[in-house]
Scaffold this active site. Structure first.
Site: not given
Length: 829
Positions: A27, A30, A92, A512, A711
């Site tokens: 909830c 929490c 090893c 633009d 852009d």
């Protein structure tokens, strides 16, 4: 691994970004408790907790283990996960020990086991607290090679919601099966004449004992989650939904148990059984959580679909042979063969063949795009009827698909400003409900009809159950999840959740011009030289300098030179002057190409072509000027076609009551010509990049919040200044990084869709919050027995549990309606 988390509107914060799952949150209280615990950590910032996804994210300068410890201190868990690495170079036992020590030295790793025979390292760690890249780096630092085993499927394991739903389904079935006999024994006496007397005659006190045994099993088995999480939270002074359920069901069970085993300790006539209320509360709430879990799984379906676009394998050409390899094994520079009907395996460049590719899941555009040699491809998109080979140039988290998934996840995990109010309310809501329940109990006990104990207990339990704040906690994040996921499917990426609310509030959309309202591929239409200059010679010098520039207009001049067969010359010096033009040296001559203001800086006067420049501007063309060694040499005009769909998008925005403006560095005459054809009345022309920021501020002062669409590199300051920045995804990386919303396809219909989706999501959130709060405001007094006190009906704990569960399901179902939002938005999306 250190990263810089920054926003154009905030100061950057140095630290590591963590994203972890949290188990046990149910909830809004929490959420508040976890947030407070994490915000109190030294070096923690940007804390966000999402109830719908069950995840937390924050920036941290400290040990990630401190985050896990803080979450556990407030009663929740970060699930552990297992990561496997394939380790090369092991020979090893000492190699094994070295790698294990290197891995265990990392913060967050609890165990590390390396198998020499299989070459596998298996690590256990809190999920999200350890970066796979850090694991690989640790192994490599120790002197070995490491690669992750398998692919990471997004930020949330694909099967988590399914596992949660499976567990809840099992517990709900068990709870229902054990509760059924109790309900029959208790309710049969009220519904079937003579049933109660028959049970009493044949079973006597054994009927109560039988109910007690079954109820004990329900609460101790499927209902244990409420008590295991609720009571610790209550003891720590931070009660949550689980505490309310535990108190309600526990009170009904305990009172019934006393009535069964020691009725003599209760006042005469008050020894009633409420086992059916206790078990049905658990059963109905488990059922509600099951429905929630299944709905939550669907809220993340968009991300699952995006992640699922990437094929599992790639067909690679290595050493002259064609072979299928796992996608994770792809390397930069690999040549991948794509056959008809296949998903493209990686981001790259086409090196042979051609086809049409369906990029709709990335850009939202339905028409396939032609791909030929030299064109870029996006991993996960669908090849149609042709075949081609591509060279891989991007892998891992830097691919377009991975970045899209990352953006969507970041947006889904973020909080809207409106959430702050919800957090403040839910912070005191549960304690207030407990206080209301106690007052209800005391009030009925003191003033209720005899036997008052039964009325007091039933109404107090009903108040506890009816007021669980699940719906409040789910109201905002579920709408954000579904809305941003749907937007991604339409090629609109919200880089953060707050952008949804900001875009809804925008009053102005400022564009633009070049590359946004126009195609960004201008062509040279006119080249007029001043007296004493030869056209090809001037074009050769101008194109030689412009060849160093990335600007679309520069490319048009270079292309025109190529079409006329004019060869370029070496450039000795080059400089780009933002907002003005370019200049350089060619063969000892100084060349200047740019706007009129660029020549004005050097006091260079036009000679005889001023009238021609005005005429070209009136035709919607952009005039540029060339000067050689301080003398005006030529007037150049370029024309950039208006982008398809631009006029329809502007019309749709105006129909929604928005002010549409154009802000450009182009000449006023050329800008006015484009604006007239598009129906844009507000024009700000001939401005430098800094002037675009001033233009945004002026528009804000006159009309209200501004959404800026651009852009290019010179748009980045305006994108950052505006309340909401929208970048064309086909533009420059700097513009995209400065924006709050990215339009992947570059189509302006995406702006209409983005605004429509923003309004739809915020409307959906408002609906959810209204019903979540109205539900509690209306039903808490009913649960307390207000209507019964005046001769009306009372609300039993069982009905309260059912109503509470349905409130959360309603919020989720309402949010899921946004999955179809794009079909209605703006008419263009």
């Amino acid at each position: 691994m250190d990263t810089v988390i920054a926003s154009p509107k905030q100061h950057p914060v140095r630290g590591r970004r963590l994203d972890l799952p949290v188990v046990g949150m149910s909830c809004a209280s929490c959420v508040g408790r976890v947030e407070r615990a994490l915000a109190a950590l030294p070096g923690a910032s940007d804390v966000a907790v999402n109830l719908a996804t069950g995840r937390v994210s924050l920036t941290l300068n400290d040990d990630p283990a401190s985050v896990v410890a803080a979450i556990r201190r407030v009663g929740y868990e970060v699930p552990e996960t297992v990561t496997e690495l394939s380790v090369g170079g092991l020979s090893c036992a000492s190699c094994v020990g070295r790698v294990e020590r290197a891995l265990l030295a990392l913060d967050g790793v609890s165990t590390a086991n390396v198998n020499l025979a299989t070459g596998r390292a298996t690590l256990r760690h809190a999920e999200g607290a350890v970066d796979v890249a850090d694991l690989v780096k640790a192994v490599e630092t120790a002197g070995y090679e490491a690669t992750p085993v398998g692919e990471v499927k997004g930020g949330v394991p694909a099967d988590r919601h399914e596992r949660e739903a499976s567990e809840l389904r099992r517990d709900a079935v068990i709870s229902a099966a054990l509760s059924a006999p109790i309900v029959v024994l208790d309710m049969g006496g009220h519904l079937v004449p003579g049933f109660g007397e028959a049970v009493q005659a044949h079973l006597g006190t054994a009927a109560g004992l039988f109910q007690a045994v079954l109820a004990t099993l329900v609460l101790a088995w499927p209902g244990r989650r409420f008590f295991r999480q609720g009571f610790p939270a209550l003891v720590k002074g931070h009660p949550d939904m689980n505490a309310l359920v535990a108190l309600g069901a526990g009170a009904a069970y305990s009172y019934s148990l006393v009535s069964t085993l020691a009725p003599q300790v209760l006042p005469p006539g008050t020894a009633h059984l409420y086992f059916e209320a206790a078990v049905l509360i658990v059963t109905l709430i488990l059922l509600g959580r099951l429905l929630e879990a299944r709905a939550k799984g669907r809220t993340g379906a968009a991300i699952a679909r995006l992640v699922g676009l990437a094929p599992a394998t790639a067909r690679v050409m290595r050493e002259g042979r064609e072979s299928d390899i796992p996608l994770a094994s792809l390397r930069l520079g690999d040549i991948v063969r794509i056959r008809p009907g296949e998903r493209i395996a990686a981001d790259g460049v086409v090196v042979a063949g051609e086809s049409f590719v369906d990029e709709s899941m990335v850009t939202g555009e339905p028409l396939p795009v032609r791909k030929r040699e030299g064109d870029r491809t996006v991993g996960g998109t669908l090849n149609t009827n042709g075949g081609f080979d591509l060279r891989v140039d991007t892998i891992g988290a830097r691919t377009v698909l991975a970045q899209i998934v990352g953006m969507v996840q970041a947006a889904q995990g973020a909080k809207l400003p409106i959430q702050a109010l919800i957090d403040r309310v839910t912070g005191w809501f549960v304690p207030a409900v407990i206080a209301a329940s106690l007052m209800t109990f005391v009030g009925w006990l003191a003033f209720g009809p005899s036997p008052a104990m039964g009325f007091a207990l039933v109404n107090a339990i009903a108040v506890l159950i009816i007021a669980c704040p699940c719906a409040m906690g789910l109201a905002t994040p579920t709408s954000i999840m579904v809305g941003t996921g749907r937007a991604a499917e339409l090629g609109v990426l919200f880089r953060n959740g707050a952008a949804l609310q900001a875009l809804r509030d925008a009053k102005v959309v400022a564009f633009d011009k070049t590359g946004t309202l126009t195609d960004g591929r201008p062509t040279l239409t006119d080249f007029l030289t001043a007296a004493g200059f030869e056209p090809d010679a001037v074009l050769r010098l101008a194109a030689s300098v412009e060849a160093r520039s990335e600007h679309p207009i520069a490319r048009s001049i270079v292309e025109a030179a190529g079409e006329r067969g004019v060869s370029l010359l070496p450039v000795d010096r080059f400089e780009a002057v933002p907002g003005h033009g370019v200049e350089g040296s060619v063969g000892g001559q100084t060349i200047i190409v740019g706007a009129r203001r660029h020549l004005d800086r050097y006091g260079i006067a036009m000679a005889g072509l001023a009238e021609a420049a005005s005429r070209l501007e009136g035709e919607g063309k952009s005039p540029l000027y060339v000067a050689i060694d301080g003398r005006f040499a030529a007037l150049v005009a370029v024309s950039d076609p208006i982008k398809a769909g631009a006029a329809e998008a502007v019309s749709a925005l105006k129909a929604q009551g928005l002010v549409v403006a154009m802000v450009t560095g182009d000449a006023r005459g050329a800008a006015s010509g484009v604006a007239a054809r598009l129906g844009i009345a507000e024009i700000v022309a001939e401005v430098l990049p800094g002037g675009k920021v001033e233009a945004v501020r002026d528009l804000r002062a006159r009309f209200g919040p501004v959404a800026f669409v651009g852009d290019g590199i010179n748009d980045a300051p305006a994108l950052a200044e505006a309340e909401i920045g929208l970048a064309i995804g086909t533009g420059t990386d700097i513009a995209v990084e400065s924006a709050d919303v990215v339009l992947m396809s570059g189509a302006l219909s995406g702006i209409v869709s983005a605004i429509g989706l923003s309004r739809a999501v915020m409307r959906n959130i408002t609906q959810n919050l209204f019903w979540a709060f109205a539900y509690n405001v209306a039903l808490i007094p009913v649960a307390a027995g207000l209507l019964h006190a005046f001769g009306g009906p009372s609300l039993s704990p069982v009905l309260a549990a059912g109503a509470m569960a349905l409130s959360s399901v309603f919020v989720l179902a309402n949010a899921l309606r946004l999955r179809n939002a794009g079909r209605r938005v703006g008419g263009l999306g």
